[in-house]
Scaffold this motif. Structure first.
Motif, PDB file in Angstrom:
ATOM      1  N   ILE A 105       0.833  -1.215   0.000  1.00  0.00           N
ATOM      2  CA  ILE A 105       0.000   0.000   0.000  1.00  0.00           C
ATOM      3  C   ILE A 105       0.863   1.260   0.000  1.00  0.00           C
ATOM      4  N   TYR A 106       0.404   2.237  -0.764  1.00  0.00           N
ATOM      5  CA  TYR A 106       0.895   3.594  -0.592  1.00  0.00           C
ATOM      6  C   TYR A 106       0.112   4.231   0.549  1.00  0.00           C
ATOM      7  N   VAL A 107       0.763   5.149   1.248  1.00  0.00           N
ATOM      8  CA  VAL A 107       0.044   6.036   2.158  1.00  0.00           C
ATOM      9  C   VAL A 107       0.270   7.431   1.586  1.00  0.00           C
ATOM     10  N   TYR A 148       7.042  11.028  -1.387  1.00  0.00           N
ATOM     11  CA  TYR A 148       6.473  11.162  -2.718  1.00  0.00           C
ATOM     12  C   TYR A 148       6.012   9.784  -3.167  1.00  0.00           C
ATOM     13  N   ILE A 149       4.813   9.683  -3.761  1.00  0.00           N
ATOM     14  CA  ILE A 149       4.346   8.354  -4.188  1.00  0.00           C
ATOM     15  C   ILE A 149       3.969   8.280  -5.669  1.00  0.00           C
ATOM     16  N   ASN A 150       3.806   9.383  -6.336  1.00  0.00           N
ATOM     17  CA  ASN A 150       3.340   9.384  -7.740  1.00  0.00           C
ATOM     18  C   ASN A 150       1.889   8.902  -7.828  1.00  0.00           C
ATOM     19  N   ALA A 151       1.670   7.624  -8.203  1.00  0.00           N
ATOM     20  CA  ALA A 151       0.374   6.957  -7.990  1.00  0.00           C
ATOM     21  C   ALA A 151      -0.828   7.587  -8.692  1.00  0.00           C
ATOM     22  N   GLU A 152      -0.590   8.481  -9.662  1.00  0.00           N
ATOM     23  CA  GLU A 152      -1.720   9.122 -10.366  1.00  0.00           C
ATOM     24  C   GLU A 152      -2.665   9.802  -9.372  1.00  0.00           C
ATOM     25  N   ILE A 153      -2.050  10.422  -8.389  1.00  0.00           N
ATOM     26  CA  ILE A 153      -2.841  11.127  -7.387  1.00  0.00           C
ATOM     27  C   ILE A 153      -2.363  12.579  -7.340  1.00  0.00           C
ATOM     28  N   GLU A 209      10.669   6.836  -0.481  1.00  0.00           N
ATOM     29  CA  GLU A 209      10.567   7.537  -1.773  1.00  0.00           C
ATOM     30  C   GLU A 209       9.931   6.633  -2.833  1.00  0.00           C
ATOM     31  N   ASN A 210       9.932   7.085  -4.072  1.00  0.00           N
ATOM     32  CA  ASN A 210       9.278   6.326  -5.130  1.00  0.00           C
ATOM     33  C   ASN A 210       9.925   6.610  -6.479  1.00  0.00           C
ATOM     34  N   GLU A 211      10.442   5.586  -7.098  1.00  0.00           N
ATOM     35  CA  GLU A 211      11.031   5.696  -8.433  1.00  0.00           C
ATOM     36  C   GLU A 211      11.861   6.973  -8.551  1.00  0.00           C
ATOM     37  N   TYR A 212      12.771   7.119  -7.629  1.00  0.00           N
ATOM     38  CA  TYR A 212      13.565   8.350  -7.551  1.00  0.00           C
ATOM     39  C   TYR A 212      14.760   8.213  -8.475  1.00  0.00           C
ATOM     40  N   GLY A 272       8.594  -2.698 -13.060  1.00  0.00           N
ATOM     41  CA  GLY A 272       8.502  -3.080 -14.462  1.00  0.00           C
ATOM     42  C   GLY A 272       7.091  -2.889 -14.995  1.00  0.00           C
ATOM     43  N   TYR A 273       6.989  -2.121 -16.053  1.00  0.00           N
ATOM     44  CA  TYR A 273       5.703  -1.943 -16.751  1.00  0.00           C
ATOM     45  C   TYR A 273       5.915  -2.236 -18.238  1.00  0.00           C
ATOM     46  N   PRO A 274       6.299  -3.467 -18.568  1.00  0.00           N
ATOM     47  CA  PRO A 274       6.588  -3.749 -19.972  1.00  0.00           C
ATOM     48  C   PRO A 274       5.328  -3.681 -20.820  1.00  0.00           C
ATOM     49  N   PRO A 306       8.932  -4.360  -6.771  1.00  0.00           N
ATOM     50  CA  PRO A 306       7.924  -3.723  -5.924  1.00  0.00           C
ATOM     51  C   PRO A 306       6.669  -3.328  -6.701  1.00  0.00           C
ATOM     52  N   GLU A 307       6.805  -3.112  -8.013  1.00  0.00           N
ATOM     53  CA  GLU A 307       5.629  -2.840  -8.852  1.00  0.00           C
ATOM     54  C   GLU A 307       5.857  -3.525 -10.180  1.00  0.00           C
ATOM     55  N   PHE A 308       4.938  -4.398 -10.537  1.00  0.00           N
ATOM     56  CA  PHE A 308       4.966  -4.959 -11.889  1.00  0.00           C
ATOM     57  C   PHE A 308       3.575  -4.780 -12.480  1.00  0.00           C
ATOM     58  N   TRP A 312      -3.106  -0.860 -16.459  1.00  0.00           N
ATOM     59  CA  TRP A 312      -2.537   0.461 -16.750  1.00  0.00           C
ATOM     60  C   TRP A 312      -3.647   1.485 -16.580  1.00  0.00           C
ATOM     61  N   PHE A 313      -3.249   2.741 -16.346  1.00  0.00           N
ATOM     62  CA  PHE A 313      -4.268   3.766 -16.120  1.00  0.00           C
ATOM     63  C   PHE A 313      -4.733   4.383 -17.438  1.00  0.00           C
ATOM     64  N   ASP A 314      -5.746   5.191 -17.357  1.00  0.00           N
ATOM     65  CA  ASP A 314      -6.393   5.730 -18.552  1.00  0.00           C
ATOM     66  C   ASP A 314      -6.723   7.205 -18.320  1.00  0.00           C
ATOM     67  N   THR A 355       2.095  -6.999  -7.759  1.00  0.00           N
ATOM     68  CA  THR A 355       1.416  -6.525  -8.966  1.00  0.00           C
ATOM     69  C   THR A 355       0.734  -5.198  -8.676  1.00  0.00           C
ATOM     70  N   TYR A 356       0.899  -4.280  -9.593  1.00  0.00           N
ATOM     71  CA  TYR A 356       0.303  -2.946  -9.478  1.00  0.00           C
ATOM     72  C   TYR A 356      -0.717  -2.812 -10.599  1.00  0.00           C
ATOM     73  N   MET A 357      -2.019  -2.810 -10.347  1.00  0.00           N
ATOM     74  CA  MET A 357      -2.721  -2.927  -9.079  1.00  0.00           C
ATOM     75  C   MET A 357      -3.385  -4.313  -9.013  1.00  0.00           C
ATOM     76  N   ASP A 377      -9.756   1.859 -11.828  1.00  0.00           N
ATOM     77  CA  ASP A 377      -9.965   0.410 -11.952  1.00  0.00           C
ATOM     78  C   ASP A 377      -8.686  -0.304 -12.382  1.00  0.00           C
ATOM     79  N   TYR A 378      -7.976   0.316 -13.322  1.00  0.00           N
ATOM     80  CA  TYR A 378      -6.641  -0.099 -13.729  1.00  0.00           C
ATOM     81  C   TYR A 378      -6.632  -1.377 -14.576  1.00  0.00           C
ATOM     82  N   GLY A 379      -7.841  -1.948 -14.805  1.00  0.00           N
ATOM     83  CA  GLY A 379      -7.849  -3.248 -15.492  1.00  0.00           C
ATOM     84  C   GLY A 379      -7.273  -4.333 -14.608  1.00  0.00           C
TER      85      GLY A 379
HETATM   86  C1  GAL Z   1       4.911   3.803 -11.392  1.00  0.00           C
HETATM   87  C2  GAL Z   1       4.745   4.583 -10.101  1.00  0.00           C
HETATM   88  C3  GAL Z   1       3.341   4.395  -9.555  1.00  0.00           C
HETATM   89  C4  GAL Z   1       2.337   4.625 -10.644  1.00  0.00           C
HETATM   90  C5  GAL Z   1       2.636   3.721 -11.815  1.00  0.00           C
HETATM   91  C6  GAL Z   1       1.730   3.899 -12.989  1.00  0.00           C
HETATM   92  O1  GAL Z   1       5.962   4.231 -12.128  1.00  0.00           O
HETATM   93  O2  GAL Z   1       5.672   4.173  -9.143  1.00  0.00           O
HETATM   94  O3  GAL Z   1       3.136   5.278  -8.496  1.00  0.00           O
HETATM   95  O4  GAL Z   1       2.408   5.947 -11.027  1.00  0.00           O
HETATM   96  O5  GAL Z   1       3.899   3.998 -12.301  1.00  0.00           O
HETATM   97  O6  GAL Z   1       0.445   3.611 -12.660  1.00  0.00           O
END
Ligand code: GAL
Length: 989
Positions: A105-107, A148-153, A209-212, A272-274, A306-308, A312-314, A355-357, A377-379
């Protein structure tokens, strides 16, 4: 150099030894490093709050919990994206049941801090409750509080107020660090109460931190990371810390920054977001990452993503999925994608996998960053409406396998093998000699091939863009598996016997070969199971999917005294199989849509869970179980030949859920602020001369940026008073809003027009700046002397994220500069945004619309004198109109109905609505942009047995007719079962 099998495991041993030496500087026993080669053995039990001290260490294979190997199969969810704490338990139980042993979880700092020095961890923000619930569910927690979390927030998690502070964020700037420390102090004081190391909770790992990837090679970057590390340690967080490298760059590996002398308590992880259309990347055991890339960058820590990407967001307008919305995300990252990419990860030595998310949820209120709309929803494998999808098949099968087949926690690369037409990976456990084969098909067509394994040529068929996993040499308790052409899903005890489940595709012929020196007694539990015994091998062959769960029981011979039950499942069948650990031993349940909990008391097993259709129930339990209850009711069962108890009659499915039509609407227009005589004397004077924003203050003009006046979220009004409009031809309103921002202006109450930011496309998403100037002509009749009032409403969407650490969250929001042609009057400005944040719903619930300031969105607001109205409605107006109604729901007790609100209209009409349910801002609908039409109304905020108040705040642009058209409730899913839901406080007027 070609390594022989022997040399390879010998080298692996050396690595572990080196690690032990490296670890000698580690502090404290709590997070012990692997001090010796740790053999393969049973995994640690599911975590709980047991009051005991635990160690969390690691070697290059895996985490080591109390010295036992643990593979982490984690999924991401964000408590702040599900504003109903009871439903946290629902999602967590579903995740656990479907094979996850951890939740990440992000906070989000902004969610908890409305103002400097003010922090709120109550109600929907109750982090303590979330962590308790995760522990009660038996899930480890990976905690990621940023800062910092990024997270589309909004602001990437930075609070709105931070945009008005000096000093560059995400550096070692002292002012920034002072604010950061305050945040971390608050989060850590809660986290410290839930540390797994202390037996107080299940917090296992903690990210800073996040993807710094800015300042990686600069002193300020290193000093910043070092500061965060030491601060978190000083706050008593003693679990391993880590960072998520943005990609396999090798940034922030152990030793790259000062950890105050501590060693061996820092993990390297990379995200990784291939692209799903590409070949899955190798980045570990099989990779060519070299010295800096992937797991090879940090040879002494286990492979960790930590995130695969699990979806994906829209953005607004649906650019990524061409308007299809999140179903497009789910389609392009489907079950086969997950199998193919995640099995490749396992083959590469990844034993910490998140897995994210797993459940994306809702960016309600003003949470969404400019790059996304309300739904997040992120699919994902679970929909925003908490419904399971087919994507759970690989998550469930792989997750349970990793937790119940210990050989997977310690794998080395083994000599290459071939299977024509397929990419192959061969791994071996150095202790057990179990072999694992991942076979991947990177083409579009199905490939049938042959793999040499277990001393035989095995036929394998892999569909296009899919993968499968085969094993040889696994131990099955007292017996040994020669090989299986179906994937093992679990191996466990159940009472006096052992159970092994194998799974695969419907229609596949599964072959499982077990070594038996003496011929055993085999009983077929289903006619479809065929077997033959020949020279020490028992060969069982089963067509998958032909009639649900298929099995055979193997007994006797070889001095073996525990029967082995072999069960075979296709995709859908495997999703109805639920292993569960109890203090008296594991049990296995088959049938229902979901098993939430199992509690043994005496000879009774009490099960809770969900059904949708009427369903069978079968339980293989620990010894001595003779009675079963389901959701509190006794179930009549009979004993079967396979050692189970089976329900005599099916469990009932869910009764039909009826939702009412919405009617009884009343309406009221607002925006009195547009009128020349509106009393704005209570508004703030906008006369500041300087700002910490990254947007320049125009020469000779005051600061108009909303944040500088304390208005950080939602709509903001400006009123500019000046004398003499003679000769003024037009007014230019420069503004900055984020995507799909909107501006409307009036002069002396007369609409001048509106302006909106373009629908984002690939280019604007990348550039990420949404500033523009609306040039609005002034009608001749208003070009007079005397007093004039220019009223401007700016719907700013959200602050930019700050992914590159350039302070982009500080880009202005609201008006930025105002000029005129044909004159240059001196304008005195006043500004008004949201008033004091809602104490329950929080700072991101409201902006500064008149109706919001007056409580029109709240339950109980007296709207009896508003005008009755029916939908569809079509009117032309510039401004804000509110619509309110109430509706009753009477969902049967014990039924979990997931409900959404759907809006539809002629797609050419330029209007948008904020949706308030019982005063909670459930998101924004933009009729002519979309793609979102259905908004999830989470139970708890939604009273499923009671009265609800719905309010729509509609902004109409006057360029077209404006709706609302159709507004209706939609059933997103229902089940008999669910969790008890406590109403979320929703104070009214
Ligand atoms: C990652 C980031 C997440 C989120 C994701 C895309 O690079 O760490 O916070 O933004 O991308 O949904």
């Amino acid at each position: 150099m070609a390594l022989s099998r022997r040399t390879f495991s010998a080298l692996a041993g050396t690595a572990a030894l080196g690690l032990a030496l490296g670890g000698s500087g580690g502090t404290g026993a709590l997070s012990a490093y692997a001090a010796r080669e740790v053999p393969t053995g049973p995994p640690p039990p599911a975590p709980s709050v047991d009051g005991r001290r635990h160690t969390v260490g690691f070697d290059h294979y895996s985490l080591l919990v109390d010295g036992r190997r643990l593979v982490l199969w984690s999924g991401e969810m964000h408590p702040f994206r599900l504003p109903s704490p009871s439903l946290w338990r629902d999602v967590l139980q579903k995740m656990r049941a479907h094979g996850h042993n951890a939740v990440s979880i992000y906070v989000s700092w902004n969610y908890h801090s409305p103002a400097p020095g003010r922090y709120d961890f109550t109600g929907v923000r109750d982090l303590d409750l979330f962590l308790r619930t995760a522990a009660e569910t038996g899930l480890y927690v990976v905690l990621r509080p940023g800062p910092y979390i990024n997270a589309e927030i909004d602001g990437g998690g930075f609070p709105g107020w931070l945009t008005t502070t000096e000093g560059r964020a995400r550096t070692a700037d002292p002012t920034y660090l002072k604010h950061v420390d305050e945040w971390l102090t608050h989060v850590d004081s809660i986290a410290a109460r839930h540390l797994f190391t202390r037996g107080r909770g299940t917090v296992l790992l903690y990210q800073i931190e996040n993807e710094y990837d800015s300042y990686v090679h600069d002193a300020t970057g290193r000093a910043y990371m070092s500061h965060l590390y030491k601060k978190v340690r000083a706050d008593g967080i003693d679990v391993p810390l880590f960072h998520n490298d943005k990609s396999r760059n090798g940034y922030w590996t152990p030793g790259t920054f000062d950890t105050g002398g501590e060693k061996g308590r820092w993990l390297y992880g990379f995200d990784g977001y291939p692209s799903p259309s590409k070949t899955p990347p190798d980045w570990g055991r099989f990779g060519t990452g070299g010295a800096t890339g992937g797991t090879t960058a940090s040879p002494r820590t286990p492979g960790f993503v930590p995130e695969f990407g699990a979806g994906w967001f829209d953005p607004w307008g649906g650019y990524w999925f061409k308007g299809e919305g999140y179903e497009g995300s789910r389609r392009t990252r489907d079950a086969a994608y997950e199998r193919r990419f995640y099995l490749t990860n396992l083959a590469n030595g990844i034993t910490l996998h998140n897995t994210y998310m797993a459940f994306g949820g809702t960016s309600w209120g003003w949470l969404p960053a400019p790059v996304v709309y309300t739904s997040y929803d992120y699919g994902a494998a679970f929909t925003e409406g908490r419904q399971p999808t087919d994507k759970l098949v690989p998550m469930h099968q792989i997750g349970h396998m990793l937790q119940r087949v210990p050989d997977f926690a310690k794998l080395d690369r083994a000599p290459d093998v071939e299977a024509a037409g397929l990419t192959t990976y061969h791994l071996k456990n150095p202790d057990t000699d179990a072999h694992v084969y991942v076979l991947r098909n990177d083409g579009d067509k199905e490939v049938s091939s042959t793999l040499r394994a277990g001393g035989e040529d095995l036929p394998v068929t892999v569909p296009g863009r899919d993968a499968r996993l085969l094993v040889a040499g696994l131990s099955l308790g007292q017996r040994r598996l020669r090989y299986a052409t179906a994937q093992p899903m679990l191996f466990q005890a159940a009472g006096r016997q052992d159970v092994a489940v194998f799974c695969g595709r419907r229609g596949d012929m599964a072959r499982v070969v077990v070594e038996c020196a003496e011929e055993p007694l085999v009983s077929r539990l289903s006619q479809q199971a065929a077997y033959v015994y020949d020279r020490g091998l028992l060969r069982v062959t089963v067509p998958l999917g032909a009639g649900g769960l298929i099995g055979a029981r193997v007994e006797g011979g070889d001095g073996v005294d525990r029967p082995l039950l072999l069960l075979f499942a296709d995709e859908t069948t495997s999703l109805r199989l639920w292993p569960y650990d109890t203090p008296s031993g594991p049990l296995l349940v088959y049938g229902p849509k979901l098993l939430r909990t199992a509690v043994l008391s005496g000879s009774t097993v009490h099960l809770t869970g969900d059904t949708v259709e009427a369903t069978d129930l079968e339980v293989w339990g620990p010894r001595g179980i003779d009675t079963v209850t389901w959701n509190g009711r006794a179930v009549r069962t009979s004993a079967t030949g396979s050692g189970s108890l089976r329900a005599v009659a099916p469990l009932a499915g869910v009764p039909k859920v009826e939702l009412p039509a919405l009617g009884g609407w009343r309406m009221r227009t607002e925006n009195p602020e547009a009128g020349p005589d509106f009393d704005d004397t209570a508004w703030q004077v906008a006369d500041k001369a300087a700002s910490h924003s990254t947007t320049a203050v125009p020469a000779g003009q005051p600061v108009l940026f909303a944040d500088d006046y304390g208005f950080h979220y939602g709509d903001v009004w400006y009123r500019g008073t000046f004398t003499d409009a003679t000769g003024i031809e037009s007014v230019s309103l420069a503004h900055s809003t984020g995507t799909q921002g909107l501006l409307m202006a009036w002069l002396d109450g007369e609409p001048l027009g509106s302006h909106r930011m373009p629908v984002p496309d690939g280019d604007t998403i990348r550039r990420g700046t949404w500033t523009d100037t609306a040039v609005l002509p002034v009608p001749r009749r208003l070009r007079t002397g005397g007093r004039h009032v220019l009223s401007v409403l700016v719907r700013r969407m959200a602050h930019d994220q700050d992914g590159k650490a350039q302070d982009t969250h500080k880009a202005a929001r609201g008006l930025t500069a105002v000029t005129f042609t044909g004159g240059s009057p001196r304008v005195r400005w006043r500004v008004q945004g949201g008033t004091a944040p809602d104490p329950v719903r929080g700072p991101l619930n409201n902006g500064g619309l008149y109706g919001e300031r007056e409580g029109w969105h709240l339950p109980g607001f007296p709207d009896g004198d508003w005008e009755p109205v029916a939908f569809p409605r079509a009117a032309r107006r510039q401004g804000v109109t509110w619509y309110r109604t109430t509706f009753e729901l009477a969902v049967a007790p014990g039924v979990d109905a997931s409900v959404g609100l759907t809006l539809d209209d002629d797609p050419n009409r330029a209007w948008r609505a904020q949706i308030f349910l019982n005063g909670w801002n459930m998101g924004q609908y933009i009729n002519d942009v979309g793609p979102q039409h259905t908004f999830v109304l989470p139970n708890g905020i939604l009273r499923t047995r009671g009265t609800n108040t719905l309010a729509l705040a509609v902004l109409s642009e006057r360029t077209t007719l404006s709706g609302p058209g159709q507004v209706r409730l939609t059933l997103l899913g229902s089940a008999a079962g669910g969790v008890p839901v406590t109403p979320v406080p929703s104070p009214g007027r």
